[in-house]
Write a protein that holds these residues in place. Structure first.
Motif, short mmCIF file in Angstrom:
data_model
loop_
_atom_site.label_atom_id
_atom_site.label_comp_id
_atom_site.label_asym_id
_atom_site.label_seq_id
_atom_site.Cartn_x
_atom_site.Cartn_y
_atom_site.Cartn_z
N ALA A 31 0.80 -1.22 0.00
CA ALA A 31 0.00 0.00 0.00
C ALA A 31 0.83 1.28 0.00
N LEU A 32 2.07 1.20 0.48
CA LEU A 32 2.88 2.40 0.66
C LEU A 32 3.81 2.66 -0.50
N THR A 33 4.16 3.92 -0.68
CA THR A 33 5.13 4.33 -1.69
C THR A 33 6.54 4.20 -1.13
N LEU A 34 7.47 3.68 -1.92
CA LEU A 34 8.88 3.65 -1.54
C LEU A 34 9.65 4.56 -2.49
N THR A 35 10.57 5.32 -1.95
CA THR A 35 11.40 6.22 -2.75
C THR A 35 12.85 5.83 -2.55
N ALA A 36 13.55 5.56 -3.64
CA ALA A 36 14.95 5.17 -3.56
C ALA A 36 15.74 6.22 -2.79
#
Length: 286
Positions: A31-36
């Motif tokens: 459900a969550l966004t991951l940002t490098a």
């Protein structure tokens, strides 16, 4: 879904408000966004499963998360929202076997996570003796928050959780003020929202200090005395808490502790667990 029973026993931070990944459908991994970044090795959009998520909803690299560049995963805490959504709101129907639930489930999860975080704070506030004059209002807020967690999925997805947080925040602020006022010779200067990034606070006497929302990223807090300090929303990423005393710190969460550095001599509230990655870690609680 369980009945809305007003006589139900109060929520326990030892059970309902602790993540139980075995009874969750890997919601934080989808459900969550991951940002490098330094916290995550990849970019991932909300609603897209992490490539490390296995078919059984377990993390395929759980024991290697930090080594693989996913330290952010070891910091995150859903306060038990994952199992609540998975097993109660959706009655055990997972988003893979019932794909029609997926989009809504991923909307509901972050709402539930916020509600469960509020339950954590409210439950703690009700244990503060000096805040007894606001206990009735805190109890009402706790009951209302618990009621909201039992709403049907459609209503949860549309819930204005920010408005509820704002109303609850005022009560928590008052409870913290009353409790901190009992600390003799406390640090009276408010550091609410202060920029203390990289601050040199080694050995500082911060008993009863207001550090709500303070930026303590990479701060040197070795040997600092943070007893009864109010820490709600404080950012402890990479802060060094080695040998620090956080006994009875107000509104401290496991996620904050997980984001910091520490050692076997760091003293924590009984409700929190010493992170496995801390230097000189001993298993179990402080």
């Amino acid at each position: 879904m369980p009945d809305d029973d007003p006589t139900a026993a109060p929520v326990s931070r030892e059970t309902a408000l602790r993540a139980d990944c075995a009874n969750c459908f890997g919601l934080c991994c989808v459900a969550l966004t991951l940002t490098a970044s330094a916290d995550f090795a990849i970019n991932k959009e909300a609603g897209t499963p992490c490539p490390n998520l296995a078919d059984d909803f377990r993390c395929g690299i759980h024991t290697r998360l930090r080594n693989e560049g996913f330290s952010g995963c070891t910091v995150y805490d859903c306060f038990g929202a994952g199992q609540k959504v998975s097993q109660e709101t959706y009655a055990g129907r997972d988003w893979r076997s019932a794909p029609d639930t997926a989009q809504q489930m991923f909307q509901v999860f972050p709402v539930m996570r916020q509600l469960h975080e509020l339950l954590w704070y409210l439950t703690e506030a009700l244990t503060l003796p000096a805040a007894s004059r606001v206990h009735p209002d805190l109890q009402d807020a706790l009951a209302e928050t618990e009621r909201l967690t039992r709403l049907p999925a459609g209503e949860l997805a549309e819930l204005d959780v920010s408005a509820h947080r704002d109303r609850t925040a005022a009560l928590l602020l008052r409870a913290g003020e009353l409790e901190r006022a009992t600390v003799p010779r406390r640090a009276k200067r408010s550091r609410r929202g202060a920029d203390l990034i990289g601050a040199r606070l080694r050995g500082a006497d911060l008993r009863g200090a207001e550090l709500r929302g303070a930026y303590l990223i990479a701060a040197d807090l070795r040997g600092a005395d943070l007893r009864r300090a109010e820490l709600i929303g404080a950012d402890f990423r990479d802060a060094d808490l080695s040998d620090a005393d956080l006994t009875g710190a107000l509104f401290l969460t496991q996620a904050q502790v997980n984001a910091a550095k520490g050692n076997a001599a760091t003293r924590l509230p009984d409700s929190l667990t010493r992170p496995a990655h801390w230097a000189g870690n001993r298993s179990g609680r402080a």
